[in-house]
Design a protein around this motif. Structure first.
Motif, PDB file in Angstrom:
ATOM      1  N   UNK A 145      11.982   1.014  -1.429  1.00  0.00           N
ATOM      2  CA  UNK A 145      12.946   1.218  -2.647  1.00  0.00           C
ATOM      3  C   UNK A 145      13.337  -0.197  -3.223  1.00  0.00           C
ATOM      4  N   UNK A 146      13.348  -1.098  -2.554  1.00  0.00           N
ATOM      5  CA  UNK A 146      13.480  -2.245  -3.160  1.00  0.00           C
ATOM      6  C   UNK A 146      12.182  -2.778  -4.143  1.00  0.00           C
ATOM      7  N   UNK A 147      10.921  -2.357  -3.419  1.00  0.00           N
ATOM      8  CA  UNK A 147       9.776  -2.735  -4.351  1.00  0.00           C
ATOM      9  C   UNK A 147       9.666  -1.683  -5.548  1.00  0.00           C
ATOM     10  N   UNK A 148      10.175  -0.737  -5.501  1.00  0.00           N
ATOM     11  CA  UNK A 148      10.162   0.269  -6.607  1.00  0.00           C
ATOM     12  C   UNK A 148      11.113  -0.315  -7.648  1.00  0.00           C
TER      13      UNK A 148
ATOM     14  N   UNK B  58       8.779 -13.230  -8.670  1.00  0.00           N
ATOM     15  CA  UNK B  58       8.620 -11.907  -8.252  1.00  0.00           C
ATOM     16  C   UNK B  58       8.104 -10.946  -9.425  1.00  0.00           C
ATOM     17  N   UNK B  59       8.644 -11.237 -10.792  1.00  0.00           N
ATOM     18  CA  UNK B  59       8.259 -10.208 -11.936  1.00  0.00           C
ATOM     19  C   UNK B  59       6.927 -10.703 -12.590  1.00  0.00           C
ATOM     20  N   UNK B  60       6.182 -11.683 -11.862  1.00  0.00           N
ATOM     21  CA  UNK B  60       4.852 -11.822 -12.611  1.00  0.00           C
ATOM     22  C   UNK B  60       3.950 -10.604 -12.779  1.00  0.00           C
ATOM     23  N   UNK B  61       3.244 -10.507 -13.874  1.00  0.00           N
ATOM     24  CA  UNK B  61       2.415  -9.648 -13.768  1.00  0.00           C
ATOM     25  C   UNK B  61       0.994  -9.678 -12.926  1.00  0.00           C
ATOM     26  N   UNK B  62       0.571  -8.757 -12.173  1.00  0.00           N
ATOM     27  CA  UNK B  62      -0.421  -8.951 -11.369  1.00  0.00           C
ATOM     28  C   UNK B  62      -1.724  -9.441 -11.694  1.00  0.00           C
ATOM     29  N   UNK B  63      -2.075  -9.500 -12.787  1.00  0.00           N
ATOM     30  CA  UNK B  63      -3.142 -10.012 -13.643  1.00  0.00           C
ATOM     31  C   UNK B  63      -3.204 -11.532 -13.633  1.00  0.00           C
ATOM     32  N   UNK B  64      -1.604 -11.932 -13.951  1.00  0.00           N
ATOM     33  CA  UNK B  64      -1.363 -13.167 -13.961  1.00  0.00           C
ATOM     34  C   UNK B  64      -1.564 -14.089 -12.411  1.00  0.00           C
ATOM     35  N   UNK B  65      -1.179 -13.350 -11.603  1.00  0.00           N
ATOM     36  CA  UNK B  65      -1.307 -13.660 -10.108  1.00  0.00           C
ATOM     37  C   UNK B  65      -2.652 -13.860  -9.849  1.00  0.00           C
ATOM     38  N   UNK B  66      -3.586 -12.609 -10.125  1.00  0.00           N
ATOM     39  CA  UNK B  66      -4.883 -13.055  -9.672  1.00  0.00           C
ATOM     40  C   UNK B  66      -5.586 -14.230 -10.292  1.00  0.00           C
ATOM     41  N   UNK B  67      -5.163 -14.645 -11.540  1.00  0.00           N
ATOM     42  CA  UNK B  67      -5.696 -15.771 -12.240  1.00  0.00           C
ATOM     43  C   UNK B  67      -5.167 -16.986 -11.282  1.00  0.00           C
TER      44      UNK B  67
ATOM     45  N   UNK C   5       0.897  -1.366  -0.016  1.00  0.00           N
ATOM     46  CA  UNK C   5      -0.120  -0.016   0.031  1.00  0.00           C
ATOM     47  C   UNK C   5       0.800   1.165   0.016  1.00  0.00           C
ATOM     48  N   UNK C   6       1.938   1.252   0.688  1.00  0.00           N
ATOM     49  CA  UNK C   6       2.950   2.456   0.899  1.00  0.00           C
ATOM     50  C   UNK C   6       3.533   2.681  -0.400  1.00  0.00           C
ATOM     51  N   UNK C   7       3.796   1.546  -1.539  1.00  0.00           N
ATOM     52  CA  UNK C   7       4.263   1.608  -2.712  1.00  0.00           C
ATOM     53  C   UNK C   7       3.169   2.565  -3.510  1.00  0.00           C
ATOM     54  N   UNK C   8       2.161   1.963  -3.523  1.00  0.00           N
ATOM     55  CA  UNK C   8       1.121   2.257  -4.256  1.00  0.00           C
ATOM     56  C   UNK C   8       0.957   3.777  -4.068  1.00  0.00           C
ATOM     57  N   UNK C   9       1.055   4.448  -2.904  1.00  0.00           N
ATOM     58  CA  UNK C   9       0.883   5.721  -2.424  1.00  0.00           C
ATOM     59  C   UNK C   9       2.112   6.556  -3.192  1.00  0.00           C
ATOM     60  N   UNK C  10       3.210   6.014  -3.007  1.00  0.00           N
ATOM     61  CA  UNK C  10       4.450   6.759  -3.402  1.00  0.00           C
ATOM     62  C   UNK C  10       4.990   6.559  -4.802  1.00  0.00           C
TER      63      UNK C  10
ATOM     64  N   UNK D   6       2.836  -2.926 -11.521  1.00  0.00           N
ATOM     65  CA  UNK D   6       2.020  -4.232 -11.704  1.00  0.00           C
ATOM     66  C   UNK D   6       2.455  -5.371 -11.786  1.00  0.00           C
ATOM     67  N   UNK D   7       3.470  -5.759 -11.087  1.00  0.00           N
ATOM     68  CA  UNK D   7       4.153  -7.009 -10.768  1.00  0.00           C
ATOM     69  C   UNK D   7       4.052  -7.525  -9.454  1.00  0.00           C
ATOM     70  N   UNK D   8       4.276  -8.772  -9.238  1.00  0.00           N
ATOM     71  CA  UNK D   8       3.974  -9.167  -7.931  1.00  0.00           C
ATOM     72  C   UNK D   8       5.108  -8.611  -6.787  1.00  0.00           C
ATOM     73  N   UNK D   9       6.241  -8.168  -7.358  1.00  0.00           N
ATOM     74  CA  UNK D   9       7.198  -7.673  -6.394  1.00  0.00           C
ATOM     75  C   UNK D   9       6.621  -6.074  -6.103  1.00  0.00           C
TER      76      UNK D   9
END
Length: 476
Positions: free
Chosen positions: A151-154, A238-247, A122-127, A159-162
């Motif tokens: 910083x690691x997440x960025x 860690x680099x999988x697209x979030x849409x594939x993660x949701x699937x 959530x912090x990454x989404x805000x920043x 829109x990846x799993x990371x």
């Protein structure tokens, strides 16, 4: 003093009871407009304490809704009135555009304090969408551990799993017993409070299994985790697209899943509450892309909405010229029979609707991994058969209707055949265009509608007018 003065009772003023505030929600559990208006009226009147008293009992998600419902000019005033209520939970629930607008009004240390209250995702989404200098200022004001995690997440793709994962999974060695795990969970104060399973790792920190919390609670303390754990698990790169993660969450009915780096080491976890937002976001995004409406958010700035929509309207204008040029080729024929001009839009419109139906199904199937190379031919053949059934039904109805209304059976036959042809073409275009775009590694939701509309309009006009000339109803 006279007797009359003594006997006359003294008039007393009865205080008027305060008007109760409006109900917060209506019968549909939506924010009551009267309540929203009451909050804003108190802010405008300078009664910040009164406004705060109304807002304080609300859930964080409801406070976020309140800010999204009010006018842009009122948001900063309300934020100032209830500043101490705007914690990380509220910002996490807030619409992206509204949240960014409020964050712009805060100092970097204030944003850093809010981000520190949030989970890393959530912090990454805000920043992540801040300007580089503002982002650097916020990060420098954060605690070192929080700053390092963000910083690691960025560094991971958007829109990846990371970006989505939490970096504090509960991991224990496989030689531990259930009792040791329970003692560890109770003794460690820094562990995350929201988790549903414990991951078991080898000495290289590779996940080798997982154990649900319910199993740990119901198993004797002397059982080894290696004997209790479920070895089969779904690991998320860690680099999988979030849409594939949701699937994957949807396909395997996951509550949480381990995230691994390229070396296979456990680096985080993703939980189902994060996936719910992703599924909602991706589903809405595809619908909006099909319509060319951009992000389609009512809180999006007017200029951004204009730029997102006008380019597709301009593209549609260009493609509409294709259909117009076909009509121009048959201008003399249309002048001979006005009925052709009356019936042409019907053929194009029904074909367009049929194409849109097929296209929507195809785009959804591609997004859900239901339509792949292995079943493409079967899906195309299915849509052809469906188009033939639909086309025959509509063709019979329009053919009989046109023949009766215009007293011309030949005209009814022409429009019936043209309708059948256009609906079949529309069905083919509706599935082939998204498939082709997907094969070219393009998002099929973005441009499919433009191509399908062009095909159905052009082929509808060409089939109807061409058949009218071929049948001798008019001369070219």
């Amino acid at each position: 003093m006279s007797d009359s003065e003594i006997d006359t009772p003294i008039a007393q003023t009865v205080p008027t009871p305060p008007t109760p505030p409006p109900e917060r929600h209506d019968e549909d559990d939506r924010m009551n407009p009267d309540f929203v208006r009451e909050v804003i009226d108190r802010v405008e009147a300078g009664d910040n304490e009164g406004a705060r008293a109304l807002v304080e009992p609300l859930h964080a998600a409801d406070i976020a809704d309140l800010f999204e419902l009010i006018d842009r000019d009122d948001r900063r005033a309300l934020a100032a009135a209830v500043a101490d209520l705007l914690d990380g939970d509220v910002f996490a629930e807030m619409n992206d555009w509204v949240r960014d607008e409020l964050i712009d009004a805060l100092e970097p240390h204030q944003v850093a304090e809010i981000a520190g209250e949030l989970d890393t995702d959530d912090a990454v989404a805000m920043i992540e969408d801040m300007e580089a200098d503002e982002q650097a200022a916020v990060l420098s004001a954060m605690e070192p551990d929080d700053r390092a995690a963000i910083e690691e997440a960025l560094t991971f793709p958007e829109e990846s799993a990371g970006r989505l994962m939490r970096r504090d999974p509960i991991a224990v060695p496989e030689h531990w017993t259930v009792g040791q795990v329970i003692d560890f969970l109770r003794a460690e104060d820094e562990l995350t409070t929201d988790f549903w399973e414990v991951f078991v790792v080898d000495p290289q920190h590779h996940p080798v299994g997982s154990v649900a919390l319910s199993w740990i609670l119901r198993t004797p303390r002397n059982f080894a985790m290696a004997d209790l754990m479920q070895r089969e698990q779904t690991l998320i790169p860690v680099d999988m697209d979030q849409e594939e993660v949701a699937l994957r969450f949807q396909k395997y009915a996951l509550i949480s899943a381990a995230v691994v780096d390229p070396a296979g080491r456990l680096v985080g976890m993703i939980t189902v509450d994060d996936i719910v937002h992703i599924i909602q976001e991706e589903a809405g995004e595809d619908v909006l892309l099909l319509s060319g409406a951009g992000e389609g958010d009512i809180n999006e700035p007017l200029r951004d909405s204009y730029k997102a929509r006008v380019r597709w309207l301009a593209a549609n204008l260009l493609t509409a010229l294709v259909g117009s040029s076909i009509i121009a080729l048959f201008g003399a024929a249309i002048e001979q029979m006005v009925a052709l001009a009356v019936l042409m839009p019907i053929v194009a419109s029904i074909g367009g609707n049929a194409g849109t139906q097929t296209m929507a199904v195809a785009v959804r199937a591609l997004a859900m991994n239901q339509l792949t190379r292995s079943n493409s031919l079967r899906t195309i053949w299915r849509e052809i058969r469906l188009a033939l059934l639909n086309g025959a039904t509509i063709a019979i109805l329009i053919g009989i209707g046109a023949g009766l209304v215009f007293g011309n059976p030949a005209l009814g036959g022409v429009i019936a055949v043209a309708m059948l042809i256009n609906i079949v073409i529309a069905g083919l275009a509706g599935v082939l265009v998204p498939l082709l775009l997907d094969r070219l590694n393009q998002d099929p939701a973005v441009a499919s509608s433009v191509f399908v509309t062009t095909i159905t309009d052009s082929m509808g006009f060409l089939a109807f007018l061409g058949l009218a000339v071929a049948a001798g109803l008019v001369s070219h």
